[in-house]
Design an enzyme around this catalytic site. Structure first.
Site, PDB file in Angstrom:
ATOM      1  N   LYS A 170      56.414 -33.066 -64.714  1.00 13.44           N
ATOM      2  CA  LYS A 170      55.930 -34.554 -63.786  1.00 13.44           C
ATOM      3  C   LYS A 170      54.543 -34.924 -64.266  1.00 13.44           C
ATOM      4  O   LYS A 170      53.641 -34.441 -64.035  1.00 13.44           O
ATOM      5  CB  LYS A 170      55.991 -34.343 -62.413  1.00 13.44           C
ATOM      6  CG  LYS A 170      56.052 -35.380 -61.428  1.00 13.44           C
ATOM      7  CD  LYS A 170      55.393 -35.092 -60.236  1.00 13.44           C
ATOM      8  CE  LYS A 170      53.765 -35.204 -60.403  1.00 13.44           C
ATOM      9  NZ  LYS A 170      53.071 -36.619 -60.679  1.00 13.44           N
ATOM     10  N   GLU A 246      44.559 -25.501 -63.828  1.00  8.50           N
ATOM     11  CA  GLU A 246      43.091 -25.927 -64.491  1.00  8.50           C
ATOM     12  C   GLU A 246      42.417 -27.231 -63.835  1.00  8.50           C
ATOM     13  O   GLU A 246      43.207 -28.211 -63.747  1.00  8.50           O
ATOM     14  CB  GLU A 246      43.462 -26.372 -65.705  1.00  8.50           C
ATOM     15  CG  GLU A 246      44.033 -25.422 -66.984  1.00  8.50           C
ATOM     16  CD  GLU A 246      42.885 -24.561 -67.182  1.00  8.50           C
ATOM     17  OE1 GLU A 246      41.834 -24.521 -66.928  1.00  8.50           O
ATOM     18  OE2 GLU A 246      43.547 -23.395 -67.824  1.00  8.50           O
ATOM     19  N   CYS A 280      37.917 -33.017 -68.236  1.00  6.97           N
ATOM     20  CA  CYS A 280      37.581 -32.023 -67.250  1.00  6.97           C
ATOM     21  C   CYS A 280      36.028 -31.272 -67.711  1.00  6.97           C
ATOM     22  O   CYS A 280      35.370 -30.987 -67.088  1.00  6.97           O
ATOM     23  CB  CYS A 280      38.611 -31.076 -67.081  1.00  6.97           C
ATOM     24  SG  CYS A 280      39.234 -30.555 -68.750  1.00  6.97           S
ATOM     25  N   GLU A 374      31.812 -34.451 -59.106  1.00 11.57           N
ATOM     26  CA  GLU A 374      32.261 -34.636 -60.363  1.00 11.57           C
ATOM     27  C   GLU A 374      32.556 -36.076 -60.351  1.00 11.57           C
ATOM     28  O   GLU A 374      33.513 -36.734 -59.856  1.00 11.57           O
ATOM     29  CB  GLU A 374      33.591 -33.692 -60.628  1.00 11.57           C
ATOM     30  CG  GLU A 374      34.081 -33.977 -61.897  1.00 11.57           C
ATOM     31  CD  GLU A 374      35.595 -33.505 -62.117  1.00 11.57           C
ATOM     32  OE1 GLU A 374      36.400 -33.477 -61.017  1.00 11.57           O
ATOM     33  OE2 GLU A 374      35.937 -33.039 -62.960  1.00 11.57           O
TER      34      GLU A 374
HETATM   35  P1  NAD Z   1      45.062 -35.195 -59.304  1.00  6.38           P
HETATM   36  O1  NAD Z   1      44.778 -33.954 -58.724  1.00  6.38           O
HETATM   37  O2  NAD Z   1      45.092 -36.380 -58.286  1.00  6.38           O
HETATM   38  O3  NAD Z   1      46.642 -35.499 -59.737  1.00  6.38           O
HETATM   39  C1  NAD Z   1      47.052 -34.508 -60.791  1.00  6.38           C
HETATM   40  C2  NAD Z   1      48.676 -34.215 -60.605  1.00  6.38           C
HETATM   41  O4  NAD Z   1      49.111 -33.980 -59.357  1.00  6.38           O
HETATM   42  C3  NAD Z   1      49.341 -35.758 -60.730  1.00  6.38           C
HETATM   43  O5  NAD Z   1      50.442 -35.583 -61.648  1.00  6.38           O
HETATM   44  C4  NAD Z   1      49.727 -35.947 -59.265  1.00  6.38           C
HETATM   45  O6  NAD Z   1      50.939 -36.849 -59.193  1.00  6.38           O
HETATM   46  C5  NAD Z   1      49.920 -34.458 -58.918  1.00  6.38           C
HETATM   47  N1  NAD Z   1      50.204 -34.485 -57.483  1.00  6.38           N
HETATM   48  C6  NAD Z   1      49.686 -35.380 -56.532  1.00  6.38           C
HETATM   49  N2  NAD Z   1      49.796 -34.799 -55.305  1.00  6.38           N
HETATM   50  C7  NAD Z   1      50.393 -33.687 -55.403  1.00  6.38           C
HETATM   51  C8  NAD Z   1      50.938 -32.382 -54.320  1.00  6.38           C
HETATM   52  N3  NAD Z   1      50.604 -32.586 -53.207  1.00  6.38           N
HETATM   53  N4  NAD Z   1      51.300 -31.744 -54.907  1.00  6.38           N
HETATM   54  C9  NAD Z   1      51.537 -31.492 -56.504  1.00  6.38           C
HETATM   55  N5  NAD Z   1      51.050 -32.215 -57.307  1.00  6.38           N
HETATM   56  C10 NAD Z   1      50.394 -33.507 -56.792  1.00  6.38           C
HETATM   57  O7  NAD Z   1      44.249 -35.418 -60.482  1.00  6.38           O
HETATM   58  P2  NAD Z   1      43.990 -36.547 -61.492  1.00  6.38           P
HETATM   59  O8  NAD Z   1      43.064 -37.457 -60.667  1.00  6.38           O
HETATM   60  O9  NAD Z   1      45.094 -37.031 -61.912  1.00  6.38           O
HETATM   61  O10 NAD Z   1      43.036 -35.944 -62.647  1.00  6.38           O
HETATM   62  C11 NAD Z   1      41.622 -35.880 -62.551  1.00  6.38           C
HETATM   63  C12 NAD Z   1      41.080 -34.441 -62.037  1.00  6.38           C
HETATM   64  O11 NAD Z   1      41.890 -33.493 -63.111  1.00  6.38           O
HETATM   65  C13 NAD Z   1      39.740 -34.323 -62.302  1.00  6.38           C
HETATM   66  O12 NAD Z   1      39.426 -33.630 -61.277  1.00  6.38           O
HETATM   67  C14 NAD Z   1      39.659 -33.360 -63.738  1.00  6.38           C
HETATM   68  O13 NAD Z   1      38.313 -32.631 -63.724  1.00  6.38           O
HETATM   69  C15 NAD Z   1      40.896 -32.613 -63.517  1.00  6.38           C
HETATM   70  N6  NAD Z   1      41.221 -32.119 -64.829  1.00  6.38           N
HETATM   71  C16 NAD Z   1      41.233 -30.720 -65.256  1.00  6.38           C
HETATM   72  C17 NAD Z   1      41.380 -30.471 -66.457  1.00  6.38           C
HETATM   73  C18 NAD Z   1      41.269 -28.968 -66.824  1.00  6.38           C
HETATM   74  O14 NAD Z   1      41.823 -28.384 -67.685  1.00  6.38           O
HETATM   75  N7  NAD Z   1      40.573 -27.961 -65.908  1.00  6.38           N
HETATM   76  C19 NAD Z   1      41.838 -31.180 -67.408  1.00  6.38           C
HETATM   77  C20 NAD Z   1      42.191 -32.469 -67.132  1.00  6.38           C
HETATM   78  C21 NAD Z   1      41.690 -32.870 -65.687  1.00  6.38           C
END
Ligand code: NAD
Length: 468
Positions: A170, A246, A280, A374
């Protein structure tokens, strides 16, 4: 404008509703993605569960060959995927943009195909034989963010396939189009049901949440923000799912007094501004020794001044817009707030639409929101220090621990300091340069588990020990 379908059980899967996806460079409609229902999710999980019966029994050489076929597919469609990625994500085609991301996805897929987890003989003597087997878990639920949608999808899907699991992915509602196409391409070379996709707008139907509680999903691999990751962990507890999380980072870089400002400027810049800072493991705070602080700032500003920012689809652009309004507003708020106490050395004023120029702010310290939060965008705080112990304490004073870096002309001294940083990856004279043969993951609030390498592959398996 594209209207792709879901792929479930190897076939296009019709849906009742769609949602709009926009091009962040122009605000124009980029496509209309399927808004899947919980019933669609159930069908996807059922298809993956059914496919697991034979996929999990597939000989290792065939699993490897299938992963190689997926790698080849990505290569054959690299330019198409790169354009779709730019269209919805905003990152430029060139520089460290979408062509680079697709190249990375291909490289990671190839490396993952080459890995294996052979049976380990723990004991073989006259008291008995003990073998450790690595067995697939079942259906893996993959939840991905919007910053590197294709590469992260590959990071999740390929190790799952390589170890005999099946997948329901997803993607983020901000960037579903490139993943929909990627999964469609994978299905041209994989048996039906091995990889399925659902997309949704994160409205009333919370697909990610439903995946985290789904009784027929055995593992969730999640890349995204800390707060969402925490919710995934809470929801997954009832069914004891295996988890790889992650999450976010607030990586610090420390420049020691013996570093050469001009020589490190380019590495510092891309360590912080890769993908417009929406990375990230980007450098999100830079601590510089007082004796070279001004020279480092000057060299960074000189470099930043010459980076072309523009429409991702224009061949000359090296940085694009911020991906979405929420992220743009966050960067704007943090930079506005910092103006009260710090000095904006370059950038600082939002451009048209979602464009925000590379911004460097000096004069801040821990406790300032741009340093502590962040930012996940193109704004870097540079913090002056006088005592290296003070810099290490400030770097470690964070709930996160994804990456870190030390910059110095004395590699041995830098290595010693590097070991004192509380983070999963630490670089010397570079930042954020992950590679497929080295495990990557966060400590503290930045996550649980690792991806990549044999250690990452093992996270897609359960151990079974055979005693005879
Ligand atoms: P997010 O947490 O808002 O969304 C991530 C995913 O989770 C999306 O697909 C979203 O639809 C889904 N989601 C939303 N609500 C959910 C729920 N209740 N349960 C399960 N899934 C749900 O993150 P984002 O804004 O898409 O990405 C940015 C963040 O991701 C930043 O904090 C960044 O640091 C982190 N990130 C980490 C890594 C890593 O490898 N550590 C890599 C890329 C991004």
């Amino acid at each position: 404008m594209t209207e792709p379908t879901l792929t479930i059980a190897g076939k296009p899967h019709p849906v009742d509703a769609r949602f709009d996806v926009f091009n962040p460079s122009t605000g124009a409609l980029a496509g209309r993605a399927p808004n899947a229902s919980l019933a669609d999710l159930d069908e996807a999980v059922a298809a993956a569960k059914q496919a697991f019966v034979s996929w999990s029994q597939t000989p290792d050489a065939e699993l490897r060959a299938a992963c190689e076929a997926v790698t080849a597919k990505i290569g054959e469609h690299a330019e198409e995927l790169a354009r779709l990625l730019t269209l919805e994500q905003g990152k430029p085609l060139n520089g460290l943009g979408s062509r680079w991301e697709i190249g990375g996805a291909q490289a990671w897929a190839a490396h993952t195909a080459s890995l294996s987890l052979p049976v380990k003989l723990l004991q073989d003597d006259n008291t008995g034989r003990v073998e450790l087997h690595r067995k697939p878990i079942g259906v893996v639920g993959s939840i991905t963010p919007w910053n590197f949608p294709v590469m992260i999808a590959v990071w999740h899907i390929l190790p799952a396939l390589r170890t005999g699991n099946t997948v329901v992915i997803k993607p983020s509602p901000h960037t579903p189009l490139s993943t929909l196409r990627l999964v469609e391409l994978m299905n041209e070379v994989l048996p039906a049901g091995v990889v399925n996709i659902v997309t949704g707008d994160d409205g009333e139907t919370n697909l990610g949440g439903a995946m985290s509680t789904h009784p027929d999903i055995g593992k969730i691999v999640f890349t995204g923000s800390g707060p969402t990751g925490t919710r995934v962990m809470q929801s997954a507890a009832a069914t004891l799912k295996r988890l790889t999380l992650e999450l976010g980072g607030n990586d610090a870089g420390i420049v020691l007094p013996d570093a050469d400002p001009k020589q490190i400027a380019e590495g510092l810049f891309w360590g912080a501004f890769l993908n417009n800072g929406q990375t990230c493991a980007a450098m999100k705070r830079l601590y510089v020794h007082d004796s070279i602080h001004d020279a480092v700032c000057e060299a960074l500003v000189d470099y930043a001044r010459n980076v072309p920012v523009g429409d991702g689809l224009a061949e000359g652009s090296i940085l694009g817009p911020v991906q979405n309004r929420m992220q743009f507003d966050k960067v704007k708020r943090l930079v506005e707030d910092a103006k009260g106490r710090g000095e904006v050395l370059i950038g600082g004023t939002p451009g048209e639409g979602l464009f925000f120029p590379p911004t460097i702010v000096s004069g801040l310290a821990n406790g300032d929101p741009l340093v502590d939060e962040e930012q996940f965008g193109p704004a870097l705080p540079v913090i002056r220090y006088t005592d290296v112990e003070e810099a290490i304490a400030a770097a470690n004073d964070s709930p996160n621990g994804l990456g870190g870096s030390v910059w110095s002309s004395d590699i041995e001294a830098a290595r010693k300091l590097a070991l004192r940083l509380e983070c999963g990856s630490v670089w010397i004279n570079k930042h954020g340069m992950i590679q497929p043969n080295a495990p990557f993951g966060g400590v503290k609030g930045s996550g649980i588990g690792v991806e990549f390498g044999e250690e990452g592959l093992a996270e897609y398996t359960d151990i079974q020990v055979v005693f005879s």
